[in-house]
Design an enzyme around this catalytic site. Sequence first.
Site, PDB file in Angstrom:
ATOM      1  N   HIS A 196      -2.095   5.527  22.530  1.00  0.00           N
ATOM      2  CA  HIS A 196      -1.644   4.526  21.568  1.00  0.00           C
ATOM      3  C   HIS A 196      -0.185   4.714  21.170  1.00  0.00           C
ATOM      4  O   HIS A 196       0.409   3.837  20.560  1.00  0.00           O
ATOM      5  CB  HIS A 196      -2.545   4.582  20.330  1.00  0.00           C
ATOM      6  CG  HIS A 196      -2.504   3.356  19.497  1.00  0.00           C
ATOM      7  ND1 HIS A 196      -2.845   2.106  19.986  1.00  0.00           N
ATOM      8  CD2 HIS A 196      -2.152   3.157  18.198  1.00  0.00           C
ATOM      9  CE1 HIS A 196      -2.722   1.207  19.023  1.00  0.00           C
ATOM     10  NE2 HIS A 196      -2.291   1.817  17.935  1.00  0.00           N
ATOM     11  N   SER A 213       0.215  -2.415  18.061  1.00  0.00           N
ATOM     12  CA  SER A 213      -1.082  -2.198  17.434  1.00  0.00           C
ATOM     13  C   SER A 213      -1.431  -3.425  16.580  1.00  0.00           C
ATOM     14  O   SER A 213      -1.561  -4.526  17.117  1.00  0.00           O
ATOM     15  CB  SER A 213      -1.060  -0.906  16.616  1.00  0.00           C
ATOM     16  OG  SER A 213      -2.354  -0.499  16.280  1.00  0.00           O
ATOM     17  N   TYR A 271       5.018  -5.585  11.378  1.00  0.00           N
ATOM     18  CA  TYR A 271       3.696  -4.941  11.439  1.00  0.00           C
ATOM     19  C   TYR A 271       2.717  -5.669  10.518  1.00  0.00           C
ATOM     20  O   TYR A 271       1.804  -6.318  10.963  1.00  0.00           O
ATOM     21  CB  TYR A 271       3.800  -3.462  11.082  1.00  0.00           C
ATOM     22  CG  TYR A 271       2.504  -2.716  11.300  1.00  0.00           C
ATOM     23  CD1 TYR A 271       2.142  -2.291  12.571  1.00  0.00           C
ATOM     24  CD2 TYR A 271       1.637  -2.447  10.248  1.00  0.00           C
ATOM     25  CE1 TYR A 271       0.941  -1.629  12.786  1.00  0.00           C
ATOM     26  CE2 TYR A 271       0.437  -1.779  10.446  1.00  0.00           C
ATOM     27  CZ  TYR A 271       0.089  -1.372  11.711  1.00  0.00           C
ATOM     28  OH  TYR A 271      -1.095  -0.720  11.925  1.00  0.00           O
ATOM     29  N   ASP A 325      -5.530   4.587  26.188  1.00  0.00           N
ATOM     30  CA  ASP A 325      -5.489   4.310  24.748  1.00  0.00           C
ATOM     31  C   ASP A 325      -6.924   4.220  24.237  1.00  0.00           C
ATOM     32  O   ASP A 325      -7.652   3.288  24.577  1.00  0.00           O
ATOM     33  CB  ASP A 325      -4.747   2.997  24.488  1.00  0.00           C
ATOM     34  CG  ASP A 325      -4.522   2.727  23.001  1.00  0.00           C
ATOM     35  OD1 ASP A 325      -5.131   3.430  22.167  1.00  0.00           O
ATOM     36  OD2 ASP A 325      -3.752   1.813  22.677  1.00  0.00           O
TER      37      ASP A 325
END
Length: 728
Positions: free
Chosen positions: A688, A570, A490, A653
Amino acid sequence: MRKALILSSLSIAASMTFAHAAQAQTAATAAAKLNYPVTAKGEVVDEQFGIKVADPYRWLENDVRADPKVRDWVTAENAVTDAYLASLPGRDIFRARMAELFNYERFGLPVKKGRRYFYARNDGLQNQSALFVRDGLNGTPRLLIDPNRWATDGATAVGDWVPSDDGRLLLYSVQDGGTDWRTVRMIDVDTGKDLPDVLEWVKFSGFSWAKDGSGFYYSRFPATKEGEKFQALNENQAVYFHRVGDPQSADRLVYATPDAPRRGHGGTVSDDGKWLVVTSTEGTDDRYEITLIDLTAPDAKPRTLVPGLVNNWSYIGNQGSIFFWITNKDAPRLRVVTLDIAEADPKPVEIVGEDEATLDGASIIGGTLIANYLVDARTEVRQFALDGTPRPKLALPGIGTAGGFNGKADDRETFYSFTSFATPSAIYRYDVKSGKSKLWARPKVSFDPASFTVEQRFYQSKDGTRVPMFLVHRKGLDLSAGAPTLLYGYGGFNISLTPGFSATRLAWIEQGGVLAVANLRGGGEYGKAWHDAGRLANKQNVFDDFIAAGEYLVKEGITTKEKLTIQGGSNGGLLVGAVVNQRPDLFAAALPAVGVMDMLRFDRFTAGRYWVDDYGYPAKEADFKALHAYSPYHNIKAGTDYPAILVTTADTDDRVVPGHSFKYAAALQAANIGDKPHLIRIETRAGHGSGKPTEKIIEEAADLWAFAARWTGMVVTPPAVAAAKTVR
């Protein structure tokens, strides 16, 4: 016996070799027949700071709900992707096994209000968890809210829920189709019937009840223009008070900053009910301004307690005029301080000083300060008296992640969860006075957690920085030739990746795969300095850390370049897109999900404007040049062989609008980047990630793992056969 085992292993190996050849032939045939939809190119070229930037797929930013051309494109892309995925062997095995792994009773953390205990529960394969209540700790469970009855596709979920202090009323939010927007309702707990109150235009809001139960404080945005709800920028958030029984139009405005429309605000009622603590922010950084509103004086003017949006000031609780805070002021790994609001200009008084471990949260329960720390991305729970005197640490079941410890300052009990990579969340009741934990709920699962190995390693990034990484695989797995490996990362927004259970990931691991989770810079594992080292002008460090993780896995023989898949969602989708452009030779497959792919226009939609804290401002020259250098959409290298790529997003989203993934996928398919598939999977009535039905989670994960298996050489077999692969 040994001979039988050898013969059995040879038989399995032979059958797997044959199966692998058949799988490869089937998938290769499907790949050869791929015929991507023709995506119209526009003539859009923007010039910024002397640099001309083409954006031929700008039209794909349009809302799929409103633009028929975009909707047709989505339909055409899904048709190609669905046909390809349907050809992949192993998908049905993954799907069936994940359904088994998901099929266990799961509980959320109980919340005690009055004599009642509220908690979420899922019986296993329910699309959404339902909300239950008990009168007393050992009372009979009573179903209060079942969202599974709300929508035939299971895509409508309960969002946040908060009971009043006496447990008589409960407010809850409804999330439909994965959107960040919430509809807020209330229920009478005694009767189980909804009240007429309905609140709209709520997003990114906490909820805090007045102590007398007359109403609650919440945050909302102004209504958008017709047709702009899912793409318009989120600005002018304000705090309101809703009185039970009133229409929303009668809600009282409590706090707003119309002269600073980018500021967001949330209100929390203090422990003693006398103050509303308003926390204001302008982005995603933990940089807050704190305002106090005296709730005992109807006409009291707001008092700015901490000005400036400079540091983290997270309210923990208060004892009279003494307010407890977590702050990173003069403490990059955070500390606990107090402010005496009776003073005209209160100064911080340190209660718990900064430590080598990172403070990750704190609460006051039963006169004890319970603090969660991250020690190399693993939870450690420490306790202190309210003057900072250390008390015994809370013993945890092992290496993993603990969370919870919520409740009132005078409660004797609290609840916490504990999970690890091979251990689903168990719930414990903790008696603060005795210091003893008692198991409250532990799931019964269809696998043996002891049959998996979890270890933590450290590797060096490009600049010599030491980076931690978790590795998970079956015990006894033969790594002599390297194993198909899923590397997840991430690296942003001060978010820490800690051990946690995933039924979908376990299905990958059971097939002889390795899971690697890298704790990249940009996260919060080591406090503010770790975050700062991976954002703005330092964002390349995140990509270097992820690339170095892949190189380490190959160097150590855990996997090979031909068996390595990378995944992220994301900000992690951006990560995957960026490193594929920078090192396409290092990976066999890539799975970027709901990613931020156009770094020059992210701040123009919905919540994107918050992200400038991590990414910078595309309108500022220095930031623009840094963003343009790594933006996934703008840096695809034609003439270079790319790994197989399966982009995933959702048509609804409204956090990272799907136009990011649409444009990126169109650019991949138009570029000369080799013969491997470069596909996009677009979910319907999903956002999302939060609120996604169990059924859709399983379907998507089965597609992802089957795709990764095909391009890493994993032979997918029924679970019993897969277990035999670990025999050396």
